[in-house]
Design an enzyme around this catalytic site. Structure first.
Site, mmCIF file in Angstrom:
data_model
loop_
_atom_site.group_PDB
_atom_site.id
_atom_site.type_symbol
_atom_site.label_atom_id
_atom_site.label_comp_id
_atom_site.label_asym_id
_atom_site.label_seq_id
_atom_site.Cartn_x
_atom_site.Cartn_y
_atom_site.Cartn_z
ATOM 1 N N LYS A 2 -3.572 -3.064 7.588
ATOM 2 C CA LYS A 2 -3.744 -4.143 7.767
ATOM 3 C C LYS A 2 -2.885 -4.949 6.677
ATOM 4 O O LYS A 2 -2.357 -4.385 5.584
ATOM 5 C CB LYS A 2 -4.967 -4.577 7.472
ATOM 6 C CG LYS A 2 -5.795 -5.690 8.465
ATOM 7 C CD LYS A 2 -5.493 -5.440 9.486
ATOM 8 C CE LYS A 2 -5.327 -6.736 10.430
ATOM 9 N NZ LYS A 2 -4.869 -6.651 11.816
ATOM 10 N N ASP A 12 0.929 -1.087 -0.293
ATOM 11 C CA ASP A 12 -0.127 0.017 -0.038
ATOM 12 C C ASP A 12 1.054 1.228 -0.098
ATOM 13 O O ASP A 12 1.537 1.405 0.916
ATOM 14 C CB ASP A 12 -1.023 0.059 1.224
ATOM 15 C CG ASP A 12 -1.780 1.089 1.282
ATOM 16 O OD1 ASP A 12 -1.650 2.050 0.692
ATOM 17 O OD2 ASP A 12 -2.800 1.108 1.922
ATOM 18 N N TYR A 45 0.379 -0.273 14.993
ATOM 19 C CA TYR A 45 -0.991 -0.443 13.904
ATOM 20 C C TYR A 45 -0.569 0.567 12.815
ATOM 21 O O TYR A 45 -0.337 1.825 13.017
ATOM 22 C CB TYR A 45 -2.128 -0.273 14.131
ATOM 23 C CG TYR A 45 -3.141 -0.809 12.828
ATOM 24 C CD1 TYR A 45 -3.134 -1.791 12.589
ATOM 25 C CD2 TYR A 45 -3.878 0.401 12.433
ATOM 26 C CE1 TYR A 45 -3.882 -1.985 11.399
ATOM 27 C CE2 TYR A 45 -4.606 0.268 11.402
ATOM 28 C CZ TYR A 45 -4.876 -0.911 10.620
ATOM 29 O OH TYR A 45 -5.365 -1.247 9.641
HETATM 30 C C1 F6R Z 1 -7.786 -0.637 7.751
HETATM 31 C C2 F6R Z 1 -7.679 0.820 7.178
HETATM 32 C C3 F6R Z 1 -8.725 1.808 7.502
HETATM 33 C C4 F6R Z 1 -7.867 2.622 8.293
HETATM 34 C C5 F6R Z 1 -9.213 3.708 8.823
HETATM 35 C C6 F6R Z 1 -8.697 4.934 9.805
HETATM 36 O O1 F6R Z 1 -6.633 -1.404 7.093
HETATM 37 O O2 F6R Z 1 -6.624 0.953 6.641
HETATM 38 O O3 F6R Z 1 -9.675 0.765 7.972
HETATM 39 O O4 F6R Z 1 -7.737 2.278 9.669
HETATM 40 O O5 F6R Z 1 -9.747 4.333 7.618
HETATM 41 O O6 F6R Z 1 -7.563 5.504 8.993
HETATM 42 P P1 F6R Z 1 -6.755 6.804 9.447
HETATM 43 O O7 F6R Z 1 -6.316 6.585 10.730
HETATM 44 O O8 F6R Z 1 -5.777 6.825 8.424
HETATM 45 O O9 F6R Z 1 -7.754 7.976 9.370
HETATM 46 MG MG MG Z 2 -4.223 2.122 2.831
HETATM 47 MG MG MG Z 3 -5.007 -2.505 2.056
#
Ligand code: F6R
Ligand code: MG
Ligand code: MG
Length: 379
Positions: A236, A16, A233
């Protein structure tokens, strides 16, 4: 034409590097960077075939070559491609630009640097059908259940009882993500032990499968844990799997049968929820509701003389296997489970239990109220 038995390597390396509209999708302008670099590598003779695609916010590089697994040139090509794509994503201020490029220095392999890798060096059979599975908003353990069904469950794979070349069973390599150990278990003899382990999807993941009677490699799965590399974190793992099919191995149809039904994976919103898997076409491989539901695609191809079998123009012939009404039932079930789980909001088991929650923000939330806690007997 290469002699039969020539060794060919299939590498799927994914990352990603930034996406459009939050964590939704890799835009074409970023995929073009990968396409350009793959084309150049093919021209230089480093790789024989390639296919660039995306599953949600992950770029996936499928490369077929003769350099073997964990090859520094192949991994270097993927690393440089992801870095260039991340630079472009940064310039465009796309979301999460450079997200999975966790380390600065390339060390000859992308393993441990952020990108996910599944590789398989095969001795080409007379005809070698391959299926690539790839998921978005999902944890590595997403493949444990279908791989068990495909290679060990006679109720799924008729060949386990009907095809005499499969009757010797399959061997599974399982990685312990907590203690960094691995074990090989053989089915059917050690089936219960295998299920005991891989049912714990957070900790134990299947990384390789071989046919027992001749040790022929038939599946390879990425097992990267971004959280372990980064120490927090960051996104994913969104794993990929390469599976060989037919002629003494599970048929393409037996590999796809587990996906007639949806099932739950850890991942989804903020990597912290149980989410139902939705098998989709490449066209629908983009997450929306609650950043999901977790999507999975399946591509079919043939390996032929060191390459992906191509058409008259030399373009690789790839089929989009979940682009099929036969998976409508799973998609329908997925939506039913989505509605059910979301009705529970942030209450377990809809949200993962605290020990498996990926989001470090929850720790900061708890810190804010920590000092308010008093012993039970205090007045
Ligand atoms: C799961 C993922 C999304 C983010 C969510 C919050 O793998 O990438 O669900 O965790 O959109 O993202 P932030 O913290 O970047 O606003
Ligand atoms: Mg992403
Ligand atoms: Mg992804």
């Amino acid at each position: 034409m290469l002699p039969v038995g020539r060794r060919t390597t299939i590498s799927v390396i994914k990352c990603d590097v930034g996406s459009l509209a939050g964590h939704h999708v890799v835009p074409k302008i970023i995929l073009n960077v990968a396409e350009k670099n793959m084309k150049g590598a093919k021209k230089r003779g480093l790789i024989n075939s390639y296919y660039v695609f995306n599953v949600g916010d992950d770029i996936e590089l499928l490369m077929v070559h003769e350099k073997g697994e964990r090859n520094a040139e192949i991994h270097g090509l993927a690393w440089e491609t992801f870095r260039e794509a991340a630079e472009k994503a940064k310039k465009l201020k796309l979301y999460g630009a450079g997200q999975d490029l966790l380390k600065e220095a390339f060390t000859g392999t992308v393993s441990g640097l952020g990108p996910g890798v599944a590789e398989m060096e095969i001795e080409e059979r007379e005809s070698d059908p391959i299926i690539i599975l790839a998921a978005d908003k999902a944890a590595t353990g997403i493949f444990n259940l279908p791989l068990f069904k495909i290679f060990a469950d006679p109720m799924n794979t008729a060949g386990l009882v009907i095809d005499p070349t499969m009757i010797g069973g399959f061997k599974f390599e399982v990685i312990d993500l907590v203690e960094d150990k691995k074990v090989i278990l053989k089915c059917p003899e050690e089936m219960y032990e295998l299920v005991a382990l891989i049912g714990s999807v957070h900790r134990y993941v299947i990384s390789r499968v071989w046919r027992a009677e001749d040790n022929m490699i038939c599946a390879s799965i990425s097992t990267t844990s971004l959280t372990k590399i980064a120490g927090k974190y960051v996104g994913k793992d969104d794993p990929v799997a390469i599976i060989r099919a037919q002629h003494g191995l599970p048929a393409v149809g037996e590999i796809l049968t587990p996906f007639m039904h949806s099932y739950l994976t850890a991942g989804w919103m903020r990597g912290s929820h149980w989410g139902p898997v939705m098998p989709v076409s490449l066209r629908d491989a983009k997450c929306t509701v609650f950043d999901g539901p977790p999507r999975m695609i399946a591509l079919g191809l043939q390996i032929s003389d060191g390459k992906i079998a191509g058409d008259d123009e030399g373009e690789p012939m790839i089929v989009d296997l979940f682009d099929d009404p036969a998976f409508e039932l799973a998609r329908r079930e997925c939506l039913d489970y989505t509605a059910m789980l979301r009705r529970m909001g942030e209450f377990e088991p809809s949200r993962l239990s605290a020990e498996y929650m990926e989001y470090s923000a929850i720790t900061r939330v708890m810190d804010r109220i920590k000092s308010k806690f008093k012993p039970l007997l205090e007045k």
